[in-house]
Design a protein around this motif. Sequence first.
Motif, PDB file in Angstrom:
ATOM      1  N   TRP A  74       5.836   5.296  -4.769  1.00  0.00           N
ATOM      2  CA  TRP A  74       6.298   5.013  -5.768  1.00  0.00           C
ATOM      3  C   TRP A  74       5.428   5.414  -7.160  1.00  0.00           C
ATOM      4  CZ3 TRP A  74      11.455   4.212  -7.177  1.00  0.00           C
ATOM      5  CH2 TRP A  74      11.796   3.818  -8.414  1.00  0.00           C
ATOM      6  N   ASN A  75       4.242   4.908  -6.984  1.00  0.00           N
ATOM      7  CA  ASN A  75       3.256   4.802  -8.314  1.00  0.00           C
ATOM      8  C   ASN A  75       2.463   6.494  -7.904  1.00  0.00           C
ATOM      9  OD1 ASN A  75       3.719   2.458  -8.869  1.00  0.00           O
ATOM     10  ND2 ASN A  75       2.242   1.613  -7.968  1.00  0.00           N
ATOM     11  N   TYR A  76       2.585   6.980  -7.028  1.00  0.00           N
ATOM     12  CA  TYR A  76       1.921   8.440  -6.911  1.00  0.00           C
ATOM     13  C   TYR A  76       2.589   9.571  -6.679  1.00  0.00           C
ATOM     14  CZ  TYR A  76      -1.146  11.930  -4.760  1.00  0.00           C
ATOM     15  OH  TYR A  76      -1.729  13.165  -4.405  1.00  0.00           O
ATOM     16  N   ALA A 130       0.710  -1.200   0.119  1.00  0.00           N
ATOM     17  CA  ALA A 130       0.040   0.026   0.033  1.00  0.00           C
ATOM     18  C   ALA A 130       0.823   1.251   0.039  1.00  0.00           C
ATOM     19  CB  ALA A 130      -0.648  -0.032   1.217  1.00  0.00           C
ATOM     20  N   THR A 131       1.807   1.401   0.857  1.00  0.00           N
ATOM     21  CA  THR A 131       2.834   2.564   0.782  1.00  0.00           C
ATOM     22  C   THR A 131       3.586   2.493  -0.526  1.00  0.00           C
ATOM     23  OG1 THR A 131       2.671   2.032   3.460  1.00  0.00           O
ATOM     24  CG2 THR A 131       4.439   3.829   2.493  1.00  0.00           C
ATOM     25  N   ARG A 143      -4.684  13.697  -6.789  1.00  0.00           N
ATOM     26  CA  ARG A 143      -5.492  13.109  -5.571  1.00  0.00           C
ATOM     27  C   ARG A 143      -5.250  11.807  -5.502  1.00  0.00           C
ATOM     28  NH1 ARG A 143      -5.760  17.665  -4.857  1.00  0.00           N
ATOM     29  NH2 ARG A 143      -7.322  19.156  -5.000  1.00  0.00           N
ATOM     30  N   ILE A 144      -5.127  11.542  -4.170  1.00  0.00           N
ATOM     31  CA  ILE A 144      -4.856  10.003  -3.921  1.00  0.00           C
ATOM     32  C   ILE A 144      -5.792   8.963  -4.370  1.00  0.00           C
ATOM     33  CG2 ILE A 144      -5.712   9.914  -1.706  1.00  0.00           C
ATOM     34  CD1 ILE A 144      -2.510   8.212  -2.660  1.00  0.00           C
ATOM     35  N   LYS A 182      -5.779   0.261   2.838  1.00  0.00           N
ATOM     36  CA  LYS A 182      -4.779   0.972   3.545  1.00  0.00           C
ATOM     37  C   LYS A 182      -4.278   2.200   2.523  1.00  0.00           C
ATOM     38  CE  LYS A 182      -0.615   1.316   6.306  1.00  0.00           C
ATOM     39  NZ  LYS A 182      -0.151   2.558   5.705  1.00  0.00           N
ATOM     40  N   PRO A 183      -5.012   3.068   2.208  1.00  0.00           N
ATOM     41  CA  PRO A 183      -4.675   4.192   1.328  1.00  0.00           C
ATOM     42  C   PRO A 183      -3.481   4.955   1.730  1.00  0.00           C
ATOM     43  CG  PRO A 183      -6.784   4.794   2.265  1.00  0.00           C
ATOM     44  CD  PRO A 183      -6.357   3.317   2.771  1.00  0.00           C
ATOM     45  N   SER A 184      -2.478   5.164   0.940  1.00  0.00           N
ATOM     46  CA  SER A 184      -1.239   5.823   1.290  1.00  0.00           C
ATOM     47  C   SER A 184      -0.894   6.809   0.582  1.00  0.00           C
ATOM     48  CB  SER A 184       0.041   4.839   1.391  1.00  0.00           C
ATOM     49  OG  SER A 184       1.040   5.441   1.747  1.00  0.00           O
TER      50      SER A 184
END
Length: 495
Positions: A365-367, A359-360, A463-464, A482-484
């Motif tokens: 890395w992706n966001y 999740a993290t 935006r996440i 678990k949005p990170s």
Amino acid sequence: MAENKNNRLPIYAVIFTVLLKLLFLLTHYIQEDAFITWRVAQNLLDYGVIGFNGETKISASTTHLYVFVSYLFNLVLGKEYFIEPLLIFNSILFTIGTLFLAHLTLKNPWHKAIFIVLIGILPPAVKISILGMEYGILFFLEMSLLYYGFSKGRKWALILLPILIMFTRIDTIIFLGIVFLVDIFWNRKIRWSYIWGGILGLLSVLSFNWLYFGELVNNTIVAKKLLYEHDFTFAQNLDYFLVSFGNFWGMLKLPGNFNPVTVIVLIFELLCFIYLVRQREKRNYFLWMIFIFGWVKQIIFISQKSLFDWYYWVPQLLLFVPVLIFVLEQKEKRNLWLSLLVVFYILPMTVFQTIHSIATGNGEWNYRRKIGLFLNSYEKDKNQWILLEPAGYVPYFSGLKTIDEVGLVDKQIQTEVKKDKAHYWLNTVKNRKPKYLLSYNNLFTGKDAAYYQAHYKLLKEFRIKDNLKSDNRILEKIYHLKPSGTDYNLYVKID
């Protein structure tokens, strides 16, 4: 023949544990601060200066030794290919450190092998190995000091290793001091080689800071203390301690002020430690060192309101060592004890860390990395400035010159904090006029909105919620579980 084969078991355990932990590389979970160190290393490569923004000298990283190691990896492998090899290097060094710790505390090769594997897959061990921070090297050096210096009595280790340890992190004076005190009380004599090693280590790092940066203490320490310093009442301090205790003393972060898992584990650690030191074993010498250090380090850092969880990784592991030794050395029902430990603690912790890493890693890395990549593509002039927080992924992947809110990578903002802490962000924008602002907040609302609207325009929203998607249904569920990450607004200065 069989005995020689058994003696190789700990080595096999090291290899197996390293290979097992390399699976976590797939999660791309790398700590934000690692990219600060790596940018400092690349700044040294490009400008010949230990800094963050061109030719300006600044100790933006907490660790000098790891900067030089990262510099060498960049130099040899190139900026595009050094990260994975460096993470593997960190993981190997850390796991060798657990091998030294096993030699210091256990006799049976099978026990050592199981110890190396079990401690190696606990959450702090995974993070030390894979997140890109300096703690893999630090753990290796500290355990090498205990093994070669205090177990084998090698004078070179007593002199050289304290120097390397303090060049890795200056706060390791806590570890070195606890080891010194336990050694004095245990052996009733002074190891003068160790005294000289400590003196040379302290003089070396302070002299380097003063002669190169013009400061005794790393800028990172000064900046954090300046911005995060608060005057708390006794009740506020107590409440803060209880919250921090629940999050950082154990290995599992849970929301709220009370973490029952932490309390249970802490009590069991204490009981296991007391049980072991009541036995007259030579290893008690090292158990006292690591256990007292674990307590003292955590108490000092919690009392100083240090929120960053990486300060607690090494103490968390060292405090858990007596539990593993106790379980492994049970003469009756050892398999039952070990099964209970693995099923109800080790495996749940590993599963927790796996979910956390996935999740993290997605959030980082992706966001967050994509924000840096967007800026890198959008802005070709790398001499332009951006004001943001934190100073890891976005500056690293954008290549822009950076002012961070805390002042880790740019000292001028500390002057604004000293002059007017309540308005230092706005004053920095007015005085420095950075081309880009990356903020958690909507700057076009609030009392200062008119200034921002007159001088900046909204370039892009990040935006996440838009990053919690995956073609893999299991991964997507983990992302939502678990949005990170943090929502950002990116502003650009109006010409």
